[in-house]
Design a protein around this motif. Structure first.
Motif, short mmCIF file in Angstrom:
data_model
loop_
_atom_site.label_atom_id
_atom_site.label_comp_id
_atom_site.label_asym_id
_atom_site.label_seq_id
_atom_site.Cartn_x
_atom_site.Cartn_y
_atom_site.Cartn_z
N PHE A 1 -6.78 4.33 -5.38
CA PHE A 1 -8.07 4.33 -6.08
C PHE A 1 -9.06 3.42 -5.35
N ILE A 2 -8.59 2.26 -4.93
CA ILE A 2 -9.44 1.32 -4.18
C ILE A 2 -9.85 1.93 -2.85
N VAL A 3 -8.92 2.58 -2.16
CA VAL A 3 -9.24 3.22 -0.88
C VAL A 3 -10.29 4.31 -1.08
N GLU A 4 -10.11 5.14 -2.10
CA GLU A 4 -11.10 6.19 -2.38
C GLU A 4 -12.46 5.57 -2.72
N ALA A 5 -12.45 4.47 -3.48
CA ALA A 5 -13.70 3.79 -3.82
C ALA A 5 -14.38 3.24 -2.56
N LEU A 6 -13.58 2.70 -1.64
CA LEU A 6 -14.15 2.21 -0.38
C LEU A 6 -14.75 3.35 0.43
N GLN A 7 -14.09 4.51 0.42
CA GLN A 7 -14.67 5.66 1.11
C GLN A 7 -16.02 6.02 0.48
N TYR A 8 -16.08 5.95 -0.83
CA TYR A 8 -17.32 6.26 -1.55
C TYR A 8 -18.42 5.25 -1.20
N ASP B 1 -8.73 14.70 -6.53
CA ASP B 1 -7.67 15.53 -5.95
C ASP B 1 -6.90 14.78 -4.87
N ASP B 2 -7.57 13.96 -4.08
CA ASP B 2 -6.86 13.17 -3.07
C ASP B 2 -5.89 12.21 -3.74
N ILE B 3 -6.31 11.59 -4.82
CA ILE B 3 -5.43 10.68 -5.55
C ILE B 3 -4.21 11.45 -6.06
N ILE C 1 -5.09 19.97 5.61
CA ILE C 1 -5.74 19.12 4.62
C ILE C 1 -4.92 18.96 3.35
N VAL C 2 -4.53 20.06 2.73
CA VAL C 2 -3.84 19.98 1.44
C VAL C 2 -2.43 19.41 1.61
N LEU C 3 -1.62 20.05 2.44
CA LEU C 3 -0.26 19.54 2.63
C LEU C 3 -0.27 18.19 3.34
N GLY C 4 -1.23 17.99 4.22
CA GLY C 4 -1.35 16.70 4.90
C GLY C 4 -1.56 15.57 3.91
N ASN C 5 -2.36 15.81 2.89
CA ASN C 5 -2.61 14.79 1.86
C ASN C 5 -1.35 14.45 1.07
#
Length: 139
Positions: free
Chosen positions: A95-102, A112-114, A59-63
């Motif tokens: 940011f848009i991708v994270e917003a779409l996930q939300y 943290d993903d960003i 998860i962490v290194l993969g990101n």
């Protein structure tokens, strides 16, 4: 040679990554819209609660690692050869991708993903500069 290969592979790679971000790795639609906006806190909590080191690495290194290829986008889009332009563009898109996930509830909006994804792009940018200097004849 490398640039041609990159141009061919980056689109399917991006589509694969979007699949992972929204549908892959056992994703499911959450009942609520979830977000974590305290930087680093969710990563530390994840590490503390992880059942194995492999989960942490995945998860962490993969990101970070999964986003290294986007540090080479200057090979396709000359305006992204500049680090500031690359990072501004990437942060806007992620940011848009994270917003779409939300909004779709197919993931969690996580600062943290960003941060981790952007770190990967930065490492990719550094690697791109190294490759360009070291292997000029291949690029």
């Amino acid at each position: 040679m490398l640039k041609k290969f990159y141009k061919i592979i980056i689109v399917p790679y991006t589509l694969f990554l979007l699949y992972l971000l929204f549908l892959g790795m056992g994703r499911f639609q959450y009942d609520d819209n979830l977000l974590t906006i305290k930087p680093i806190v969710s990563t530390i909590n994840f590490i503390k609660g992880a059942s194995s080191w492999m989960d942490i690495v995945t998860i962490v290194l993969g990101n970070i690692i999964m986003f290294i290829p986007f540090g080479f986008l200057g090979w396709i889009f000359p305006t992204l050869k500049d680090l500031k332009s690359l990072l501004f563009t990437f942060i806007s898109v992620i940011f848009i991708v994270e917003a779409l996930q939300y909004f779709t509830r197919m993931g969690i909006f996580e600062i943290d993903d960003i941060i981790l994804n952007t770190s990967g792009v930065y490492l990719g940018f550094l690697l791109c500069r190294f490759v360009e200097k070291r292997f000029e004849e291949l690029v």
